[in-house]
Design an enzyme around this catalytic site. Structure first.
Site, PDB file in Angstrom:
ATOM      1  CG  HIS A 140      29.263  40.656  32.453  1.00 42.20           C
ATOM      2  ND1 HIS A 140      28.724  41.147  31.294  1.00 42.20           N
ATOM      3  CD2 HIS A 140      28.236  40.521  33.315  1.00 42.20           C
ATOM      4  CE1 HIS A 140      27.421  41.314  31.458  1.00 42.20           C
ATOM      5  NE2 HIS A 140      27.101  40.931  32.679  1.00 42.20           N
TER       6      HIS A 140
ATOM      7  N   GLY B 138      33.468  37.914  36.112  1.00 40.82           N
ATOM      8  CA  GLY B 138      32.265  37.086  36.216  1.00 40.82           C
ATOM      9  C   GLY B 138      32.548  35.606  35.974  1.00 40.82           C
TER      10      GLY B 138
ATOM     11  CE1 TYR C  61      31.079  40.681  40.039  1.00 41.86           C
ATOM     12  CE2 TYR C  61      30.475  39.320  41.917  1.00 41.86           C
ATOM     13  CZ  TYR C  61      30.764  39.459  40.574  1.00 41.86           C
ATOM     14  OH  TYR C  61      30.721  38.360  39.747  1.00 41.86           O
TER      15      TYR C  61
HETATM   16  O1  YZS Z   1      39.689  44.718  19.960  1.00 36.30           O
HETATM   17  P1  YZS Z   1      38.656  43.651  19.765  1.00 36.30           P
HETATM   18  O2  YZS Z   1      37.341  44.137  19.259  1.00 36.30           O
HETATM   19  O3  YZS Z   1      39.205  42.459  19.018  1.00 36.30           O
HETATM   20  O4  YZS Z   1      38.333  43.080  21.242  1.00 36.30           O
HETATM   21  C1  YZS Z   1      39.339  42.628  22.127  1.00 36.30           C
HETATM   22  C2  YZS Z   1      38.862  42.906  23.528  1.00 36.30           C
HETATM   23  O5  YZS Z   1      38.244  44.176  23.657  1.00 36.30           O
HETATM   24  C3  YZS Z   1      37.829  41.782  23.689  1.00 36.30           C
HETATM   25  N1  YZS Z   1      37.580  41.467  25.080  1.00 36.30           N
HETATM   26  C4  YZS Z   1      36.377  41.564  25.646  1.00 36.30           C
HETATM   27  N2  YZS Z   1      35.204  41.984  25.158  1.00 36.30           N
HETATM   28  C5  YZS Z   1      34.171  42.019  25.999  1.00 36.30           C
HETATM   29  N3  YZS Z   1      34.249  41.626  27.282  1.00 36.30           N
HETATM   30  C6  YZS Z   1      35.392  41.189  27.816  1.00 36.30           C
HETATM   31  N4  YZS Z   1      35.424  40.791  29.091  1.00 36.30           N
HETATM   32  C7  YZS Z   1      36.538  41.147  26.983  1.00 36.30           C
HETATM   33  N5  YZS Z   1      37.833  40.807  27.162  1.00 36.30           N
HETATM   34  C8  YZS Z   1      38.429  41.002  25.989  1.00 36.30           C
HETATM   35  O6  YZS Z   1      38.446  40.657  23.055  1.00 36.30           O
HETATM   36  C9  YZS Z   1      39.351  41.107  22.038  1.00 36.30           C
HETATM   37  C10 YZS Z   1      40.702  40.502  22.321  1.00 36.30           C
HETATM   38  O7  YZS Z   1      41.180  41.054  23.534  1.00 36.30           O
HETATM   39  P2  YZS Z   1      42.706  41.506  23.748  1.00 36.30           P
HETATM   40  O8  YZS Z   1      42.727  42.311  24.990  1.00 36.30           O
HETATM   41  O9  YZS Z   1      43.247  42.116  22.503  1.00 36.30           O
HETATM   42  O10 YZS Z   1      43.398  40.083  23.968  1.00 36.30           O
HETATM   43  P3  YZS Z   1      44.735  39.786  24.758  1.00 36.30           P
HETATM   44  O11 YZS Z   1      45.788  40.831  24.493  1.00 36.30           O
HETATM   45  O12 YZS Z   1      45.060  38.353  24.450  1.00 36.30           O
HETATM   46  O13 YZS Z   1      44.378  39.894  26.309  1.00 36.30           O
HETATM   47  C11 YZS Z   1      43.519  38.969  26.903  1.00 36.30           C
HETATM   48  C12 YZS Z   1      42.988  39.570  28.244  1.00 36.30           C
HETATM   49  C13 YZS Z   1      41.962  38.568  28.818  1.00 36.30           C
HETATM   50  C14 YZS Z   1      44.158  39.710  29.221  1.00 36.30           C
HETATM   51  C15 YZS Z   1      42.355  40.953  27.981  1.00 36.30           C
HETATM   52  O14 YZS Z   1      41.473  40.859  26.874  1.00 36.30           O
HETATM   53  C16 YZS Z   1      41.602  41.496  29.154  1.00 36.30           C
HETATM   54  O15 YZS Z   1      42.203  42.001  30.121  1.00 36.30           O
HETATM   55  N6  YZS Z   1      40.277  41.431  29.079  1.00 36.30           N
HETATM   56  C17 YZS Z   1      39.411  41.907  30.158  1.00 36.30           C
HETATM   57  C18 YZS Z   1      39.307  40.871  31.229  1.00 36.30           C
HETATM   58  C19 YZS Z   1      38.415  41.360  32.367  1.00 36.30           C
HETATM   59  O16 YZS Z   1      38.810  42.300  33.067  1.00 36.30           O
HETATM   60  N7  YZS Z   1      37.271  40.752  32.511  1.00 36.30           N
HETATM   61  C20 YZS Z   1      36.286  41.103  33.542  1.00 36.30           C
HETATM   62  C21 YZS Z   1      35.003  41.588  32.931  1.00 36.30           C
HETATM   63  N8  YZS Z   1      34.078  42.020  34.020  1.00 36.30           N
HETATM   64  C22 YZS Z   1      33.299  41.153  34.703  1.00 36.30           C
HETATM   65  O17 YZS Z   1      33.256  39.989  34.423  1.00 36.30           O
HETATM   66  C23 YZS Z   1      32.419  41.643  35.857  1.00 36.30           C
HETATM   67  C24 YZS Z   1      31.273  42.441  35.433  1.00 36.30           C
HETATM   68  S1  YZS Z   1      33.435  42.498  37.034  1.00 36.30           S
HETATM   69  O18 YZS Z   1      34.110  43.596  36.320  1.00 36.30           O
HETATM   70  O19 YZS Z   1      32.529  43.040  38.061  1.00 36.30           O
HETATM   71  O20 YZS Z   1      34.374  41.545  37.571  1.00 36.30           O
END
Ligand code: YZS
Length: 259
Positions: A64, A108, A138
């Protein structure tokens, strides 16, 4: 510029999520393009769809778009949330939707691949279910997707730890149908889709619908439903939910207080 690519090969449609700048986070804009693509492929009588990310991507989808989640006091996963709209459109597609996974799959997006009919992956695939990291209550439909696909203890482990599960374990617990060599990921997936395309589409369409209807055939009383919604509300009205979303935006760990 479009955030996805759509190709068709015979009766097979291929949708490539192509917004690497945002790690294919499932923003309302990306979701609406995927949903429109599915509508278009359905109208063109495309029997099978492959959902993929570009080659060599590290993140299949970051889940998401957290920047689009409400900061507080609103259900982050209500019926008309973009993620929920996407999941329903995959479930209701009148033919198999196959997730082809190279890279990590978060939150998501993990729910999305559970909603797809099959998952083909290579060794780079990893899966994390993250609501407990983001303080998200969730939604029950989403929980059901996991109950229907996994042993309940494995589903609980994924939700409680929010840790990434690697491809070998994902194969052994049944998230992945086939784990294949990176170099063969697309050809294998295409071959599977081609085999399905030789079978009776009428039969497959109704069987998919039967799986959908039967897998949701759980009756709960109105008061049980309202109780669960009330419990969820306490979570999205809490300090911890607001803190976790703020912490994500500020790129720091959340400080949960349990209230
Ligand atoms: O700093 P900028 O502006 O370039 O942005 C960064 C991150 O903030 C952004 N970004 C996201 N933006 C919105 N939504 C996201 N889910 C998201 N994930 C990342 O992308 C830019 C690059 O991210 P970095 O962290 O710098 O990249 P990197 O060091 O390569 O790490 C990649 C991962 C995927 C490991 C990291 O970005 C990460 O942990 N992202 C969050 C993954 C996550 O937890 N997703 C779940 C989101 N929640 C849901 O889907 C549901 C609602 S729930 O929470 O209920 O499961």
């Amino acid at each position: 510029m479009s955030l996805i690519q759509i190709e068709t090969e015979k009766k097979i449609g291929i949708i490539t999520l192509n917004n690497s700048k945002k790690l294919n986070a499932l923003s309302a804009e990306l979701v609406s393009e995927i949903v429109e693509a599915l509508d278009r492929l359905q109208k063109e009588k495309i029997r099978i769809v492959i959902l993929r990310a570009p080659e060599n991507t590290k993140v299949w989808s970051a889940g998401h778009d957290v920047k689009e989640l409400p900061l507080k006091m609103r259900d982050p996963l209500s019926y008309y949330d973009s993620l929920e709209i996407l999941l329903r459109s995959v479930e209701e597609y009148p033919g198999p939707v196959i997730a082809m996974i190279h890279g990590s799959v978060w939150g998501g997006a993990c729910d999305l691949i559970m909603t797809c009919d099959m998952v083909i992956a290579d060794k780079t695939a990893k899966f994390a279910m993250t609501p407990a990291k983001l303080g998200v209550p969730y939604n029950s439909t989403g929980i059901l997707h996991f109950i229907n696909r996994l042993p309940i203890n494995i589903a609980k482990e994924m939700f409680f730890t929010a840790e990434l599960m690697d491809a070998d374990r994902a194969l052994s617990v049944g998230i992945i149908n086939h784990l294949v060599e990176e170099s063969e990921l697309f050809s294998f997936t295409l071959k599977l889709a081609a085999t399905i395309s030789t079978r009776s589409h009428l039969s497959i369409e109704v069987i998919k619908e039967q799986f959908r209807v039967l897998s949701k055939a759980y009756a709960i009383t109105p008061s049980a439903f309202e109780r669960v919604q009330g419990l969820r509300r306490k979570v999205y009205d809490s300090h911890d939910y607001e803190e976790a979303i703020t912490a994500f935006l500020e790129k720091r760990p959340a400080n949960f207080k349990g209230e």
